[in-house]
Design a protein around this motif. Structure first.
Motif, PDB file in Angstrom:
ATOM      1  N   GLU A 136       0.753  -1.861   0.274  1.00  0.00           N
ATOM      2  CA  GLU A 136       0.112  -0.516   0.243  1.00  0.00           C
ATOM      3  C   GLU A 136       0.928   1.408   0.184  1.00  0.00           C
ATOM      4  O   GLU A 136       0.663   2.283  -0.603  1.00  0.00           O
ATOM      5  N   PHE A 145       0.884   4.215  -2.828  1.00  0.00           N
ATOM      6  CA  PHE A 145       0.882   5.478  -2.402  1.00  0.00           C
ATOM      7  C   PHE A 145       1.829   6.528  -2.655  1.00  0.00           C
ATOM      8  O   PHE A 145       1.952   7.507  -2.955  1.00  0.00           O
ATOM      9  N   GLN A 170       0.979   7.162  -6.529  1.00  0.00           N
ATOM     10  CA  GLN A 170       0.503   7.989  -6.841  1.00  0.00           C
ATOM     11  C   GLN A 170       0.799   8.897  -6.362  1.00  0.00           C
ATOM     12  O   GLN A 170       0.895  10.646  -7.392  1.00  0.00           O
ATOM     13  N   PHE A 203      -5.158   5.219   5.713  1.00  0.00           N
ATOM     14  CA  PHE A 203      -3.956   5.939   6.291  1.00  0.00           C
ATOM     15  C   PHE A 203      -3.222   6.217   7.837  1.00  0.00           C
ATOM     16  O   PHE A 203      -2.268   6.222   7.875  1.00  0.00           O
TER      17      PHE A 203
END
Length: 184
Positions: free
Chosen positions: A74, A78, A81, A129
């Motif tokens: 993850e 992230f 991104q 998050f």
């Protein structure tokens, strides 16, 4: 005479499913084959090479990796991104400055979680998050990933242009200017 029928209303574009790339070991290859994700040829190739890198829908990844590995995936996603959005330098600055306060940031995200759940439903980013920010090692890993992406981008940029630094371009321009001046 046929009845007139108005055109159907366009369907809402659904958000495409997220995919993650994982390294599947021999035991996981068999499980993926039983789920119909891999063909027999892919399983055989994976067995010959001792494993296989597989692109899987995010909902299937949880079945094949530990929670720590899933957190790392993850974080990597992230970081990519942020990098694609051009926020790499700003994110590194913000994370470095706020690193000591990461736990408090995770608690603030928990306060925002009810609104996030209303807006995003099951794909609640605030909850995800906040869980990642609780552990400072995850923040360090995100910083490391962002730095690696920046280094990769710099190396690609220098390999495309053939320049090694800022002064390289300036020196080539000035040498051609000098040649033009001599010709005048």
């Amino acid at each position: 005479m046929a009845d007139f029928q108005p055109p159907a209303a366009p369907k809402k574009a659904e958000k495409p499913e997220e995919y993650l790339v994982v390294q599947a070991n021999l035991e996981q290859l068999e499980k993926l084959a039983s789920l119909g994700v891999l063909t027999a040829e892919q399983v055989e190739a994976g067995k010959r090479h001792g494993g296989l890198e597989v692109r899987l829908p995010a909902h299937l990844v949880a079945q094949f990796v530990t929670p720590e590995q899933y957190d790392r995936l993850e974080i990597q996603q992230f970081a990519r991104q942020l990098d694609r959005a051009g926020l790499n330098p700003a994110a590194r600055l913000f994370l470095s400055a706020g690193r000591p306060l990461s736990f408090f940031g995770s608690q603030l995200l928990l306060l925002a979680q009810p609104l996030s759940q209303i807006a995003y439903g099951e794909k609640d980013p605030a909850g995800r998050f906040s869980r990642l920010l609780e552990d400072r090692r995850n923040v360090d890993y995100l910083l490391t990933e962002l730095e690696a992406l920046e280094k990769e981008r710099r190396s690609l940029r220098t390999s495309k242009t053939g320049l090694t630094g800022r002064n390289s371009r300036r020196s080539t321009v000035s040498s051609t200017d000098n040649k033009d001046r001599k010709n005048l």
